[in-house]
Design a protein around this motif. Structure first.
Motif, PDB file in Angstrom:
ATOM      1  N   TRP A 119       0.842  -1.193   0.000  1.00  0.00           N
ATOM      2  CA  TRP A 119       0.000   0.000   0.000  1.00  0.00           C
ATOM      3  C   TRP A 119       0.874   1.238   0.000  1.00  0.00           C
ATOM      4  CZ3 TRP A 119      -4.918   1.497  -0.660  1.00  0.00           C
ATOM      5  CH2 TRP A 119      -5.270   2.797  -0.257  1.00  0.00           C
ATOM      6  N   PRO A 120       0.536   2.285  -0.750  1.00  0.00           N
ATOM      7  CA  PRO A 120      -0.616   2.391  -1.646  1.00  0.00           C
ATOM      8  C   PRO A 120      -0.305   1.945  -3.072  1.00  0.00           C
ATOM      9  CG  PRO A 120       0.440   4.524  -1.448  1.00  0.00           C
ATOM     10  CD  PRO A 120       1.250   3.568  -0.595  1.00  0.00           C
ATOM     11  N   VAL A 121       0.953   1.651  -3.363  1.00  0.00           N
ATOM     12  CA  VAL A 121       1.370   1.524  -4.763  1.00  0.00           C
ATOM     13  C   VAL A 121       0.617   0.413  -5.518  1.00  0.00           C
ATOM     14  CG1 VAL A 121       3.378   0.169  -4.007  1.00  0.00           C
ATOM     15  CG2 VAL A 121       3.402   1.198  -6.242  1.00  0.00           C
ATOM     16  N   ASN A 122       0.256  -0.654  -4.809  1.00  0.00           N
ATOM     17  CA  ASN A 122      -0.410  -1.761  -5.509  1.00  0.00           C
ATOM     18  C   ASN A 122      -1.916  -1.552  -5.714  1.00  0.00           C
ATOM     19  OD1 ASN A 122       1.706  -3.389  -6.195  1.00  0.00           O
ATOM     20  ND2 ASN A 122       1.561  -4.739  -4.406  1.00  0.00           N
ATOM     21  N   ASP A 123      -2.476  -0.556  -5.083  1.00  0.00           N
ATOM     22  CA  ASP A 123      -3.924  -0.353  -5.216  1.00  0.00           C
ATOM     23  C   ASP A 123      -4.341  -0.021  -6.649  1.00  0.00           C
ATOM     24  OD1 ASP A 123      -6.626   0.061  -3.704  1.00  0.00           O
ATOM     25  OD2 ASP A 123      -6.335   1.940  -4.813  1.00  0.00           O
ATOM     26  N   PRO A 124      -3.728   1.015  -7.261  1.00  0.00           N
ATOM     27  CA  PRO A 124      -4.113   1.287  -8.657  1.00  0.00           C
ATOM     28  C   PRO A 124      -3.712   0.169  -9.616  1.00  0.00           C
ATOM     29  CG  PRO A 124      -2.301   2.723  -7.963  1.00  0.00           C
ATOM     30  CD  PRO A 124      -2.780   2.004  -6.734  1.00  0.00           C
ATOM     31  N   ILE A 125      -2.672  -0.580  -9.261  1.00  0.00           N
ATOM     32  CA  ILE A 125      -2.261  -1.693 -10.129  1.00  0.00           C
ATOM     33  C   ILE A 125      -3.351  -2.759 -10.154  1.00  0.00           C
ATOM     34  CG2 ILE A 125      -0.620  -3.617 -10.317  1.00  0.00           C
ATOM     35  CD1 ILE A 125       1.556  -1.726  -9.367  1.00  0.00           C
ATOM     36  N   LEU A 126      -3.848  -3.075  -8.981  1.00  0.00           N
ATOM     37  CA  LEU A 126      -4.897  -4.096  -8.920  1.00  0.00           C
ATOM     38  C   LEU A 126      -6.174  -3.607  -9.609  1.00  0.00           C
ATOM     39  CD1 LEU A 126      -5.618  -6.884  -7.889  1.00  0.00           C
ATOM     40  CD2 LEU A 126      -6.330  -5.842  -5.723  1.00  0.00           C
ATOM     41  N   ARG A 127      -6.464  -2.341  -9.402  1.00  0.00           N
ATOM     42  CA  ARG A 127      -7.625  -1.732 -10.047  1.00  0.00           C
ATOM     43  C   ARG A 127      -7.528  -1.878 -11.559  1.00  0.00           C
ATOM     44  NH1 ARG A 127     -11.058  -0.021 -12.185  1.00  0.00           N
ATOM     45  NH2 ARG A 127     -12.587   1.623 -11.930  1.00  0.00           N
ATOM     46  N   GLU A 128      -6.361  -1.537 -12.092  1.00  0.00           N
ATOM     47  CA  GLU A 128      -6.179  -1.638 -13.547  1.00  0.00           C
ATOM     48  C   GLU A 128      -6.263  -3.099 -14.015  1.00  0.00           C
ATOM     49  OE1 GLU A 128      -2.639   0.304 -15.110  1.00  0.00           O
ATOM     50  OE2 GLU A 128      -3.040  -0.503 -17.123  1.00  0.00           O
ATOM     51  N   LEU A 129      -5.714  -4.006 -13.211  1.00  0.00           N
ATOM     52  CA  LEU A 129      -5.779  -5.424 -13.585  1.00  0.00           C
ATOM     53  C   LEU A 129      -7.221  -5.904 -13.737  1.00  0.00           C
ATOM     54  CD1 LEU A 129      -2.937  -7.021 -11.413  1.00  0.00           C
ATOM     55  CD2 LEU A 129      -3.184  -7.205 -13.900  1.00  0.00           C
ATOM     56  N   THR A 130      -8.085  -5.466 -12.824  1.00  0.00           N
ATOM     57  CA  THR A 130      -9.481  -5.914 -12.926  1.00  0.00           C
ATOM     58  C   THR A 130     -10.148  -5.326 -14.175  1.00  0.00           C
ATOM     59  OG1 THR A 130     -10.270  -4.122 -11.489  1.00  0.00           O
ATOM     60  CG2 THR A 130      -9.769  -6.226 -10.435  1.00  0.00           C
ATOM     61  N   GLU A 131      -9.773  -4.095 -14.521  1.00  0.00           N
ATOM     62  CA  GLU A 131     -10.330  -3.490 -15.747  1.00  0.00           C
ATOM     63  C   GLU A 131      -9.855  -4.223 -16.992  1.00  0.00           C
ATOM     64  OE1 GLU A 131      -9.153   0.574 -15.783  1.00  0.00           O
ATOM     65  OE2 GLU A 131     -10.683   1.184 -14.322  1.00  0.00           O
ATOM     66  N   ILE A 132      -8.547  -4.499 -17.000  1.00  0.00           N
ATOM     67  CA  ILE A 132      -7.966  -5.193 -18.151  1.00  0.00           C
ATOM     68  C   ILE A 132      -8.631  -6.542 -18.357  1.00  0.00           C
ATOM     69  CG2 ILE A 132      -5.900  -6.490 -18.807  1.00  0.00           C
ATOM     70  CD1 ILE A 132      -4.246  -4.170 -17.854  1.00  0.00           C
ATOM     71  N   ARG A 133      -8.815  -7.260 -17.260  1.00  0.00           N
ATOM     72  CA  ARG A 133      -9.373  -8.613 -17.386  1.00  0.00           C
ATOM     73  C   ARG A 133     -10.834  -8.562 -17.844  1.00  0.00           C
ATOM     74  NH1 ARG A 133      -6.034 -10.728 -12.054  1.00  0.00           N
ATOM     75  NH2 ARG A 133      -4.024 -10.651 -13.132  1.00  0.00           N
ATOM     76  N   ARG A 134     -11.561  -7.556 -17.351  1.00  0.00           N
ATOM     77  CA  ARG A 134     -12.944  -7.429 -17.819  1.00  0.00           C
ATOM     78  C   ARG A 134     -12.964  -7.180 -19.326  1.00  0.00           C
ATOM     79  NH1 ARG A 134     -16.798  -2.939 -15.280  1.00  0.00           N
ATOM     80  NH2 ARG A 134     -15.173  -1.600 -16.121  1.00  0.00           N
TER      81      ARG A 134
END
Ligand SMILES: [Zn+2]
Length: 640
Positions: free
Chosen positions: A229-244
């Motif tokens: 935290w916090p650096v991985n928060d936007p990374i995970l957010r983007e990962l969920t968008e990419i996968r969708r």
């Protein structure tokens, strides 16, 4: 066939760099050459499939070498190169799966003359192509490729951020009250009069179990659950968008449906049903044991009606000590690391008919690693590497990493365990972890003699692969098995009565342990299906529904939750519970009074493990049990 040899010295950077080139770059070249050869001469079914198998072997060899060294090598420069190689491998994998020439060549193969294995391999290969978008238009294919590559980069960065983010708390010496003497000795007081406790597992796990100082427990937990935290928060957010987006481009509602399609469970809806069913099943036991914890806490803190996540392990330990007479420190005395490792090898050797020959002469990536050749009935099956203690920059959790996937008459399986176990006395939980991870190693080695590389070793549906490991955990709970290696300093084996108490203690809290796993499973499927803007508040809401404990304010579990970033788990954390249901069922076939009886174990080895991914997991389980798998054994286990 000889095992692949590693460079002679861990610190020889040039040698490791060229090793990576030969395992990764050269194999990727071979992949492209073989792809061209298939494209140039389609038609002959046998030749196309054999070449496709060669291509798969080359791709897997590049994947595994990069994957292992990126997590294990002590030299950061080599880890970086391995990460870069992994990127290149991911790019090539996408290229291959979107290569229309290959798809056409394989589609044209006449399945009529093929045996069952070849037919299955072909069907799965064609499915992999379609799932990568091979039959979509150019723009879509390109977008899918970019997204998959970006996914890989982000998940690597996520994992690296967790590995690099070792935090610490500085405590007064008396804040270590309750901890074992050897732990206190291993954490000396610094010049400033304070003691440093890090967020590495061997520091954290005993601390949260034994430290009597509540503030100190909370301080350490706050650091632990803020790694990344916090650096991985936007990374995970983007990962969920990419996968969708990836899933939708391929015509699925969302990532969980896309991902679950190739698992036993089949769909997002089935995951959600499973989560709800287990949540209900675990509810009564969870409520009962939680009430016991809170009641005990009231003796110390009369005003507190809830239980903090940071206090659960401590109060569970206190309750088990006071009510059942279990002294977890007493238990540790029997689990010296060296004896446990030797015992694990001895037990699995007797059980599965394997022989381990230690190879201190064989080079590895670090002096901590112990290497063994594995053989059965006189034939060399493969080689394993045990890399079991923490160090800087190394993978922070516990997992199995293949170095070479075994292919019959082509290459022997070679696999490593990367764990973070203490060097001295272990908790019983550590012992269970080691048995678990070793289960993956055995699967990789015993299942490493398939002709089709696609089926090698741990290659079943992803939601089955934990089952063999979870079943092997049972051997770490058996009094006779433990007594065969767990002895104290004086050589006295662990008493059967103590193991009986440990088992009674393990029953305590089973319901809430399952509910915590359900909470994680709900996060995993939820964030991938709903793609929330604010992960923290989304997860807080899930916690209210599923989590039996209060989480610490200002913590962010998701930023160090590596499974979420790893595409292989992503939306499928339910996998652990799903496999556990099967593991309990598999275990019901063994004679619980004689766990070392070899006949059932050998049959299991030959029916379930040796088959690798060559059949559906449900079929493997059914041939072993003589009936389809069901939830009876799990339900009995859960309700006690
Ligand atoms: Zn596992």
């Amino acid at each position: 066939m000889l095992p692949l040899e590693l460079p002679a010295r861990p610190d020889d950077r040039d040698a490791w760099a060229s090793f990576l080139v030969s395992r990764c770059d050269d194999n990727l070249d071979a992949v492209r050459r073989t792809a061209d050869a298939i494209a140039a001469e389609p038609g002959d079914a046998a030749r196309v499939l054999e070449r496709w198998n060669e291509l798969t072997v080359a791709l897997l060899n590049a994947t595994t070498a990069a994957g292992l060294l990126g997590q294990a090598h002590p030299d950061a420069a080599i880890r970086d190169r391995a990460d870069a190689a992994e990127q290149a491998v991911a790019a090539t994998t996408n290229e291959v799966r979107q290569d229309r020439r290959l798809y056409d060549a394989l589609s044209a193969v006449d399945a009529d003359g093929l045996d069952d294995d070849a037919t299955r391999m072909l069907e799965m290969a064609l499915r992999d192509f379609r799932r990568a978008g091979v039959d979509r238009d150019d723009t879509t294919r390109e977008r899918l490729r970019d997204l998959a590559e970006r996914d890989k980069t982000l998940s690597q960065t996520f994992e690296r951020n967790v590995s690099d983010d070792v935090r610490e708390v500085r405590l007064r010496p008396e804040q270590l009250d309750g901890l074992p003497d050897d732990y206190v000795e291993a954490h000396p007081v610094g010049d400033d009069g304070l003691v440093t406790i890090t967020t590495d597992y061997p520091d954290v796990f005993p601390f949260r179990t034994f430290a009597t100082d509540r503030d100190a427990r909370h301080a350490l937990y706050e650091q632990f659950d803020n790694r990344g935290w916090p650096v991985n928060d936007p990374i995970l957010r983007e990962l969920t968008e990419i996968r969708r987006e990836r899933a939708r481009l391929l015509g699925y509602d969302g990532w969980p449906d896309y991902d679950a399609e190739v698992r036993m469970i089949g769909s997002e809806a089935a995951i959600r049903d499973f989560v709800e069913r287990l949540d209900r099943a675990a509810g009564p036991a969870s409520d009962r044991d939680l009430a016991t914890l809170v009641e005990r806490q009231c003796e110390d803190l009369p005003d507190l009606a809830s239980m903090s996540w940071a206090d659960v392990n401590y109060y569970a330990q206190v309750v088990c000590r006071e009510r059942l007479g279990l002294d977890a420190q007493e238990v540790r005395r029997y689990f010296a690391f060296d004896k446990v490792r030797a015992g694990l090898l001895d037990v699995t050797s007797r059980l599965f008919g394997l022989e381990y020959t230690e190879r201190p002469d064989v080079p590895t990536w670090h002096e901590d690693v112990t290497t063994y050749d594995v053989s059965a009935e006189g034939a060399l099956l493969g080689r394993i590497y045990l890399d079991l203690h923490p160090r800087d920059g190394k993978f922070k959790h516990a997992a199995h990493f293949p170095l070479v996937k075994g292919v019959r008459d082509v290459q022997l399986p070679q696999s490593a365990l990367l764990c973070n176990l203490p060097r001295g006395l272990m908790t019983h939980g550590d012992v269970v972890t080691l048995f678990h991870e070793f289960g993956h190693l055995i699967h990789a080695v015993v299942g490493g003699r398939q002709h089709w590389a696609r089926f090698s070793g741990v290659a079943t549906e992803r939601d089955f692969i934990e089952a063999p490991s979870q079943m092997l955990e049972e051997w770490a709970w058996d009094a006779d098995v433990l007594a065969s290696f767990a002895t104290d300093d004086a050589g006295t084996p662990i008493p059967a009565e103590l193991v009986a108490t440990m088992r009674a203690a393990q029953e305590f809290g089973r319901g809430f342990d399952v509910r915590v796993q359900i909470f994680y499973a709900a996060i995993s499927v939820g964030i991938h299906a709903d793609v929330p803007d604010d992960l923290t508040s989304y997860i807080d809401d899930l916690a209210k529904h599923y989590m039996p404990f209060e989480r610490l304010d200002g913590t962010h579990k998701h930023t160090s939750f590596g499974h979420l970033a790893d595409e292989g788990y992503g939306s499928s954390y339910y996998t652990y519970l799903w496999s556990l249901v099967i593991a309990k069922d598999l275990f019901s076939a063994f004679d619980h009074d004689d766990l070392l009886a070899p006949d059932v174990a050998r049959r299991y080895r030959d029916t379930v493990l040796a088959a690798g991914g060559s059949r559906d997991a449900a079929d493997l389980v059914e041939s072993f049990l003589g009936r389809p798998t069901n939830t009876d054994a799990f339900d009995r286990w859960l309700t006690g």
